[in-house]
Structure formats: structure tokens, C-alpha cells
Design a protein around this motif. Structure first.
Motif: not given
Length: 653
Positions: A83-87, A147-152, A137-140, A108-110
């Protein structure tokens, strides 16, 4: 079943890139052969930009915990193997989240803090203020890090009830919609107001934009979502629970924000998610299928959509099946059916729109270029007739001809003052139209509505003020349309006179029809009128919310007016560039005629040589027109269904 959404979108990207390359090749060819004028150049640039930058937005809308983020994972991000998006349970998207790709910015995630809701600026304005966003920042190349960053986007914070009220998450008159306070009386609200995810996913790089929206409270509290982003989406996927069907809150979202307008081209799909909850070992597959079919029929009836637009799926099982390469489970999940519906509803529509736009634009360009070629042909014919009439004539006759050409040139130059006067009137009328479509004029038109929405308390009579405002906006478009007709009539008279005096072939292009912009105004009005329903009375009573609403309206209307002004400017340039091109060709013709007579005066053989040169030039013009037709035909063929894959290999020397 046809290709998946991902495969069709990939083909769409190949088609767009191939088409853009050939438009660039056509531009270079026209430039090399001096067939490019300012209007043709701008039209080509606009067509190429339209094809290259065409975006497709898919909005996923639902109440909380319907499985939106899991569905996004299953359709778009299963290739990451996780999973990339928190679900997962208890961790879901809490703020509206846009996923797109901008190559000019780093991955990045803004995140925009929720406190910005306390200020009147809308999301569009906050986008221009990067210092107010938290950027990560995001590392593609690292799915875990992403996933950890986008969890925010799932983060929440606890606030007092008064703070929640100010932020738009607490309504004293709607206690059933308020979050549950904890033992200290604090309530949970999202930590972030909006999230922008920029990373080079293959589909995002090709123009896909994904909008993930949380539940009713978040959707209703952000005017720019409901009157801007969601209405402009090319497809809206509305997710429901297979076990619950259409709940009261689901129906409120649908009726207030999603029900398609009669003239809307956007696809609307209702997705019954979590069908695996109905898989029961006590029931046979046939019984489960019959139960699902009844639920789909009921949903279609309640939402008033065709049954074909209701798709039962299990996003979670579909994601598992893709990761495990389990074809049987994937088919059982129903995900391929949804992807097929998305592909047919979006890709076919977008390609048809682009093909029509490019075909019309290229046909117009061809007509303008052919007109230039015919002008050159007519000038060559005139020169040929002059030169053949000189055969066997003495020097004095040739001298008389030279004087006649010089006299024609002098009379032609004197017409420049008349043409300049017409241009001055033309530009004045055009400036008047631009002022009517300008920011200052729009602000004045919205003044009454702005004042009404900024009044404290319940906004009585605001629906009538909305109607009057949009009547005035449509009247402005009508006035501008009449102004364009006045310019066209003036140019037609001038062009007729120039055609008669100098043998030009000037034609005023048809005035742009602004009816498409009037239709866009009607759609904006409809989305706002939906917003004025009983369910939003309390929100409208909040001064800050009402101000954000009118700001969102102003931003969207400004886009419509600017687009109309751009259309008028391009039309005006097309007319004036045509005049410039024919004036330039005529001046060249005078220079060539004088040069030919001078050469004949200097050498006896000059006449024969010049006639041979003109014959060669005439053949060259015939060849150029034939090659232009071939290039346009190849471009048109590239735009037909089934030719998308040819885009990568298609090349013109």
C-alpha cells in the motif's frame, strides 16, 4: 474484456506524444517554407501545448471508511507490492489529497496546515504560497519510504469544541454530524487541510491527476472542492459499502455535490466496495451474485443512474490479487470490470475531444497556409503574363512597364495609412472587450454577491442574488459576442475593398462563438446553487466559510473569462496576421517584378531565364501544397482510433 485502465492510459500517453511531435514537425516545415505567420504559429503552439499537457483527473469521493484509498492503491499502485496510500484500519486519508507529477518540482509531499481555514484565502491562493506548506521529500525508488511519508495525510489532532467550530468541523445545530468528544471534551480534526503529492509514477507523468477526498464534512467545508476540483474532474468514482448500500450521508454527498448535470461529459461511476463481506460459505456463489445484483439495482435506482454505472468490487482483494498475481481472485474482486469502465469512460472521451480539437485546428492551419500559397501562385501568374508580353518588345516598352510597376507600388504604399486607421479602431474595440472580461470588471459584477455572503447570520435571498449575478455575467458574454460581430463587420468591409483594389484574397475568420463559455457559466451556477441547499445553510452562516466560497467562485469565473479573452485574441490575430502575410507577399511581389524587369533591361537573355524561373517556382508551389496536404492527412490518420500505438514510430522527414 479490453485493456486495463493503466494500459489504456499508457496508450493514450503514447498517442499524445506522437501527435505533439508531428505538430512540432509541421511547425518546422511551415517555417522553413516561409508559410508561418503569427496566427499560425500561435495556433500550432496552443495545439501542441494542449496535446502535450492534457491532464485527466479522476476524483474518488465517499464517506469515511468506504475504501477510497485502498481502491486507489489497487488500481494505480499495486506494482509497488504494498500500500502507498494509507488504507489500514484506523488509518485513512483525512484531508483532500491530489496526486500528480510536475517535472519542474522534486518528488515530494506538501501539506497545508488545517489552521489556514481560519483565514479567508482559498486553496488556489495558498498554492501560490509555498512557504506556508510543510514539504517532505519522497524517494520514488523506495516504496516503504514513500508509504511512511504519505501516511501523514492520515494525521489528526485534538482541539477544543470552539476550535473545531471555527475550523468548520463542529456545528451546534447538527449534533449528529459532530465528532465524538473524548473524556476531556476534545475532538479529533484533520491535522492538514490539503495535501499535494508529486512523484514520477508512470501514469502521473502522462497527465493523470488523482483526487482523493475524505468524507462529507471535509468535502462540504472546502468550497473549491465542490465548486472547482470535483466538477472539473473527467471522472468521479463514488464509493459505497456493498453491505450498506446508499446511506443518508452518501445520498447527501451525491445530491449536493456529485449528481451529474444534463450536459456534463464527465463519467460518474458508483462503486459498491467490500463485496467480499458478502462472500459467505453458507450461501452459494449464485445466491451471493443475486444479492449483489439486487443491491446494484437498488443503488442505480436511488442515485438515478444507469445500472451499467454501478460496479461491485472488492478493492482489498483486488490489491492482494495483483500483488500475488492471482488471476482468479482478481476476476472475483470485480476490479477489471471497474478498470474497463474507467478506461472506456475516460480515455475514449479524452481522445475524441483531443482528436476533434486538433483536427479542427490543423484544418484551419492548412486553409491559411494554402491561402498563402495561392497568393504566391497568383503573383507568379501576374509576373508570367507581364514577362510574356515583353517578348519582342524594345527597351522603351520595358521602361514603361517598369514605371507602371513603380506607380502600382507607390499606390500600394499609400494604402498603408488606411489600413493603419482600421487597425486602430480594431484594437480599440478589442481592448474594450478585454476590459469587460477583465479582473476589475468581474470583481464589480461579484460585488453584490460578495456583500450578501459576507453578511452575518443566515443569508436570506442569496439564491436570487446568485441568479442575478449570473444573468449579468451571461449578459457580459453576449455584449462581447456583439463586439466581436462589430469588429468582423468592419474587417469584412475593409477586406472587400483591399481585395478589389489589390487582388487580395483576404477572408475574415468566423467570430468565435462564446456559447461554450456561457455553458460553463451555467455549470458553475448549478454547482453553486446545489451548494445553497438546506444542508449548507449553517455553513453559509459562517463568515469565513462564505468568504472562501465567493473567493472560489471568483477564481473559477476568472478562468472562464480569461479563456474567452484568449479565444478572442487568437481570432483577432488570425485576421490581422492574414492581412500582414498578404501585405508582405505583395511587397515581395513588387520587388521580384522590378528585379525581373531590371534583369531584362540589362541582358537579352534575362527574359527567357526569368520565365523559366517562374515556371520552376510554380511547380514548387504545386509540390508544397501537395506535401502540406499529405502532412495534414498523416496527422489526421494519427488521430484516428487504433493509430495511437503508431505515434511512437510516426515520423515526417
Amino acid at each position: 474484456m479490453g485493456p486495463s485502465f493503466n494500459e489504456q492510459f499508457d496508450q493514450h500517453g503514447v498517442w499524445r506524444r506522437g501527435f505533439a511531435q508531428q505538430l512540432r514537425a509541421l511547425s518546422t516545415w511551415l517555417l522553413d517554407h516561409e508559410l508561418m505567420d503569427a496566427a499560425i504559429e500561435e495556433q500550432l503552439q496552443q495545439l501542441e501545448a494542449q496535446v502535450r499537457s492534457d491532464q485527466v483527473m479522476v476524483a474518488f469521493v465517499a464517506e469515511f471508511s468506504r475504501g477510497k484509498s485502498e481502491l486507489i492503491n489497487a488500481i494505480f499502485f499495486a506494482g509497488y507490492g504494498r500500500r502507498i496510500m494509507p488504507a489500514s484500519a484506523g488509518r485513512t486519508t483525512m484531508c483532500p489529497t491530489e496526486l500528480a507529477y510536475d517535472p519542474a518540482a522534486p518528488a515530494s509531499l506538501r501539506l497545508l496546515p488545517i489552521e489556514t481555514r481560519l483565514q479567508p484565502q482559498g486553496l488556489t491562493e495558498w498554492r501560490q504560497r509555498p512557504a506556508h506548506w510543510t514539504e517532505l521529500p519522497l524517494d520514488p525508488n523506495d516504496a516503504n519510504q514513500m508509504a511512511q511519508a504519505i501516511a501523514k495525510v492520515a494525521q489528526v489532532r485534538k482541539v477544543t469544541q470552539s476550535e473545531a467550530r471555527a475550523l468548520g468541523f463542529w456545528h451546534d445545530d447538527l449534533p449528529e454530524e459532530n465528532p465524538l468528544p473524548d473524556a476531556q471534551g476534545l475532538v479529533e480534526v484533520p491535522m492538514w487541510r490539503h495535501a499535494l503529492i508529486n512523484f514520477p509514477h508512470p501514469l502521473l507523468k502522462q497527465g493523470l491527476v488523482i483526487l482523493d477526498t475524505p468524507g462529507l464534512n471535509a468535502v462540504g467545508a472546502e468550497p473549491e472542492l465542490t465548486v472547482g476540483l470535483i466538477p472539473q474532474a473527467h471522472a468521479v468514482v463514488f464509493i459505497l459499502g456493498a453491505d450498506t448500500g446508499v446511506t443518508r450521508s452518501d445520498l447527501a454527498i451525491w445530491r449536493e455535490h456529485l449528481a451529474p448535470a444534463a450536459d456534463s461529459a464527465a463519467a460518474r461511476l458508483a462503486v459498491l466496495n467490500k463485496i467480499d463481506t458478502l462472500w459467505d460459505s453458507l450461501d452459494s456463489p449464485a445466491q451471493v451474485q443475486a444479492q449483489l445484483e439486487r443491491q446494484c439495482e437498488t443503488v442505480a435506482q436511488v442515485l438515478d443512474v444507469p445500472r451499467t454505472q454501478v460496479v461491485p468490487i472488492s478493492a482489498q482483494k483486488g490489491l492482494m490479487a495483483k500483488i500475488a498475481c492471482d488471476d482468479l481472485l482478481l476476476e472475483s474482486s470485480g476490479l477489471p470490470v471497474l478498470e474497463d469502465a474507467l478506461a472506456r469512460g475516460i480515455m475514449g472521451q479524452r481522445q475524441a475531444i483531443l482528436r476533434a480539437a486538433v483536427a479542427a485546428g490543423v484544418a484551419k492551419l492548412q486553409a491559411q497556409a494554402v491561402r498563402l500559397l495561392h497568393i504566391r501562385q497568383r503573383d507568379l501568374d501576374d509576373q508570367m503574363a507581364e514577362l510574356r508580353s515583353l517578348r519582342g518588345k524594345n527597351a522603351s516598352v520595358i521602361g514603361v512597364m517598369r514605371k507602371r510597376i513603380e506607380q502600382e507600388q507607390h499606390e500600394f504604399d499609400q494604402s498603408a495609412a488606411k489600413i493603419q486607421a482600421v487597425r486602430s479602431v480594431h484594437l480599440k474595440l478589442l481592448r474594450d472587450m478585454f476590459q469587460q472580461l477583465g479582473t476589475k470588471a468581474l470583481k464589480a459584477e461579484l460585488a453584490e454577491l460578495t456583500q450578501a455572503l459576507q453578511q452575518k447570520g443566515v443569508k436570506l435571498g442569496v439564491r436570487k442574488i446568485y441568479a442575478h449575478t449570473f444573468e449579468r455575467l451571461r449578459a457580459t458574454l453576449d455584449k462581447v459576442q456583439a463586439g466581436a460581430a462589430e469588429i468582423q463587420a468592419m474587417l469584412e468591409g475593409t477586406f472587400r475593398q483591399l481585395n478589389a483594389e489589390f487582388g487580395f484574397s483576404l477572408q475574415v475568420p468566423p467570430t468565435p462563438q462564446l456559447s461554450a463559455f456561457a455553458q460553463e457559466l451555467a455549470r458553475i451556477e448549478q454547482s453553486h446553487v446545489q451548494y445553497l441547499g438546506v444542508g449548507n445553510v449553517l455553513r453559509l452562516a459562517q463568515g469565513a466559510f462564505a468568504e472562501r466560497l465567493v473567493r472560489a467562485l471568483g477564481m473559477r469565473l476568472r478562468t472562464v473569462y480569461e479563456s474567452a479573452a484568449n479565444e478572442l485574441e487568437l481570432w483577432s490575430k488570425s485576421a490581422t496576421a492574414q492581412l500582414d502575410a498578404q501585405l508582405r507577399e505583395r511587397r515581395r511581389s513588387f520587388a521580384r517584378r522590378l528585379e525581373a524587369v531590371e534583369r531584362i533591361q540589362q541582358a537579352a537573355s534575362g527574359l527567357v531565364e526569368r520565365i523559366a524561373e517562374i515556371e520552376a517556382s510554380e511547380q514548387e508551389l504545386i509540390d508544397l501544397e501537395r506535401e502540406l496536404a499529405q502532412r495534414v492527412a498523416l496527422l489526421t490518420a494519427l488521430g484516428t482510433p487504433g493509430q495511437a500505438a503508431e505515434g511512437a514510430r510516426f515520423s515526417l522527414a
